[in-house]
Every structure is written in structure tokens, then in C-alpha cells.
Design a protein around this motif. Structure first.
Motif, PDB file in Angstrom:
ATOM      1  N   ALA A   1     -41.177  -5.228   7.923  1.00 33.21           N
ATOM      2  CA  ALA A   1     -40.718  -5.903   6.712  1.00 33.21           C
ATOM      3  C   ALA A   1     -40.635  -4.926   5.544  1.00 33.21           C
ATOM      4  O   ALA A   1     -39.659  -4.944   4.775  1.00 33.21           O
ATOM      5  N   SER A   2     -41.619  -4.075   5.409  1.00 35.73           N
ATOM      6  CA  SER A   2     -41.598  -3.080   4.348  1.00 35.73           C
ATOM      7  C   SER A   2     -40.464  -2.078   4.541  1.00 35.73           C
ATOM      8  O   SER A   2     -39.773  -1.713   3.593  1.00 35.73           O
TER       9      SER A   2
ATOM     10  N   THR B   1     -37.182  -3.604   3.638  1.00 37.77           N
ATOM     11  CA  THR B   1     -37.039  -3.718   2.189  1.00 37.77           C
ATOM     12  C   THR B   1     -36.627  -2.387   1.579  1.00 37.77           C
ATOM     13  O   THR B   1     -35.797  -2.331   0.677  1.00 37.77           O
ATOM     14  N   GLN B   2     -37.208  -1.311   2.084  1.00 40.66           N
ATOM     15  CA  GLN B   2     -36.920   0.014   1.536  1.00 40.66           C
ATOM     16  C   GLN B   2     -35.579   0.573   1.999  1.00 40.66           C
ATOM     17  O   GLN B   2     -34.949   1.354   1.289  1.00 40.66           O
TER      18      GLN B   2
ATOM     19  N   PRO C   1     -32.390  -1.155   3.238  1.00 45.43           N
ATOM     20  CA  PRO C   1     -31.731  -2.430   3.550  1.00 45.43           C
ATOM     21  C   PRO C   1     -30.519  -2.319   4.479  1.00 45.43           C
ATOM     22  O   PRO C   1     -30.150  -3.296   5.123  1.00 45.43           O
TER      23      PRO C   1
END
Length: 125
Positions: free
Chosen positions: A41-42, A45-46, A48
Motif C-alpha cells: 500500500a505504501s 502510494t509513492q 502510483p
């Protein structure tokens, strides 16, 4: 000389394409399987654009597979010759040896990505 530069570019393009399949599909599935969903998930996010690649993974794998086939053809085609000059011939043979290694690393990465993106998903979930 220009033809040799084009063939060298093929090798790097094939490696980039096969690595993108690993990053978009295989790595997230492997991390989630190991219980590291928060890392995925991280990471999403970083970076995309990986989500977009994952949404279109069939096209990503088809395109990179086609590039692997073309790269393999360019590498193993008949009629490949090296210069008759001993020094240039030795350099040509060394470059061809490294190109084959790079190609098979790319094929291995693509196969690992394909396994995790299409086969392991059906086997384990």
C-alpha cells in the motif's frame, strides 16, 4: 556501427520491459503473500503508475513478451557475424556473451512475474 548500437539498445529495452512486469505484478503479490500488505500500500502510494500497470497487466505482459521474442530473435538469428579483426572480434564475442546473459536474466524475470501474476493467483487465492 549503428546497427550494433541498435542491437545493444534492444537488450536494455527487453530488460526494462521484463523488470516492469516484475514490479507491477509479481512483487506486490509476493509481498502480500508474505503478510507485507502495508508495504504494498505504501509502495503504491509513492509510485502510483504501478497501479495503472497492474490494472493492464495482460497488455504489459503481452508487450514485454513480444519484446523478449524480438530480442531473442535479434540475439540468436542466423547470419550473425563478428569482424575479422582479432581485437574487434574478441570484443564482439564478449558483447554477445553478455547480451545472452542479459537476455536470459530478462526471460527469467518475465517468467517469475508471469507466474505470480497469472498462475500463483489462481493457485493460492
Amino acid at each position: 556501427m549503428e546497427k550494433n548500437l541498435k542491437l545493444k539498445k534492444w537488450g536494455w529495452l527487453v530488460l526494462f520491459a521484463s523488470t516492469s512486469t516484475l514490479l507491477c505484478c509479481a512483487l506486490p503479490i509476493l509481498l502480500v503473500s508474505l503478510g507485507a500488505g502495508a508495504v504494498v500500500a505504501s509502495f503504491a502510494t509513492q509510485v502510483p503508475f504501478l497501479v495503472t500497470l497492474s490494472m493492464h497487466k495482460a497488455w504489459v505482459f503481452a508487450g514485454s513478451g513480444l519484446m523478449l521474442l524480438l530480442g531473442g530473435w535479434a540475439l540468436y538469428r542466423s547470419g550473425r557475424i563478428c569482424p575479422s579483426d582479432p581485437d574487434l572480434g574478441k570484443l564482439c564475442d564478449t558483447a554477445h556473451k553478455w547480451n545472452r546473459r542479459l537476455y536470459w536474466v530478462s526471460v527469467t524475470i518475465w517468467c517469475v512475474g508471469f507466474f505470480f501474476a497469472f498462475i500463483a493467483v489462481k493457485m493460492f487465492y
